[in-house]
Design an enzyme around this catalytic site. Structure first.
Site, PDB file in Angstrom:
ATOM      1  NE  ARG A  61       2.578  10.306  -6.773  1.00  0.00           N
ATOM      2  CZ  ARG A  61       2.168  11.460  -6.272  1.00  0.00           C
ATOM      3  NH1 ARG A  61       2.660  12.600  -6.734  1.00  0.00           N
ATOM      4  NH2 ARG A  61       1.271  11.499  -5.297  1.00  0.00           N
ATOM      5  CG  ASN A  67       6.032   0.215  -0.868  1.00  0.00           C
ATOM      6  OD1 ASN A  67       5.737  -0.045   0.295  1.00  0.00           O
ATOM      7  ND2 ASN A  67       6.040   1.452  -1.338  1.00  0.00           N
ATOM      8  CG  ASP A  90       2.175   1.901   0.439  1.00  0.00           C
ATOM      9  OD1 ASP A  90       1.152   2.595   0.250  1.00  0.00           O
ATOM     10  OD2 ASP A  90       3.078   2.232   1.220  1.00  0.00           O
TER      11      ASP A  90
END
Length: 208
Positions: A61, A67, A90
């Site tokens: 998501r 990230n 993450d």
């Protein structure tokens, strides 16, 4: 953590792998767009990871350049892409399956990053293909030095309109060194309809 009597306490520890590298957001800001062969290698790594995540029933998501950590030598002349790797970090926003949107639009809570979130995620309808869209946007940034869509003041409503209605941009239009086939593959990953993006496993094979 257990006490001197080996009884559980209310203290907890979490052990994680130490990933010693540079996130792609900082890398591009410092050094500019990344050569396409390195980008392809990292895309293959990340898609393999997403395939495993999705097979386990999860959706990340929040795939975005910040990230993703690149490992190995910097993507400079003389470096071999095969000596590098990319890892997705993450999992704080991870979902355990397709989301169900709130019945009241006023109560909807957006999860993700505006520059990279797919159309369905703005409506809280997260699916595994949502990660593919965000990865496509991440690869676009790595190759061009800019996100697929840019909005003054990062206005959320404007970003939502662009992700849901605007044509998918071509990375080759912003960086002539990007091969047409690669640019089209990224555009496929960013298709407006989730069903048109393919699966992480299929895309990993194509990038390989």
């Amino acid at each position: 953590v257990r006490d001197a009597n080996n009884q559980p306490t209310d203290e907890y520890l979490i052990a994680m792998e130490l990933v010693d590298g540079t996130d792609l957001h900082r890398m591009v800001r410092w050094s500019g767009p990344v050569p396409w062969k390195f980008t392809v290698k990292w895309a293959s790594d990340l898609l393999g990871g997403l395939a495993a995540i999705h097979a386990s029933g999860f959706v990340h998501r929040d795939v975005k350049p910040a990230n993703v950590i690149a490992l190995g030598p910097p993507p400079e002349p003389g470096a071999d892409p095969a000596d590098t790797a990319a890892k997705l970090l993450d999992f704080g926003a991870v979902s355990s399956g397709p989301g169900r949107p709130a019945s009241d639009p006023a109560k909807r809570i957006f999860v993700g990053t505006r520059e990279y979130a797919p159309p369905e995620q703005w409506l809280e309808k997260v699916v595994p293909e949502s990660d593919l869209y965000a990865l496509g946007g991440t690869l676009f940034y790595v190759l061009t030095g800019r996100p697929p869509y840019e909005v003054e003041d990062r206005d959320a409503a404007a970003f939502m309109r662009l992700h849901t209605r605007a044509p998918v941009p071509s990375a080759a239009d912003h960086n002539p060194d990007v091969p047409g086939r690669l640019s089209r593959l990224i555009q496929r990953m960013m298709a407006k309809r989730a069903a048109d993006r393919g699966t992480a496993a299929e895309l990993a094979d194509e990038f390989a």
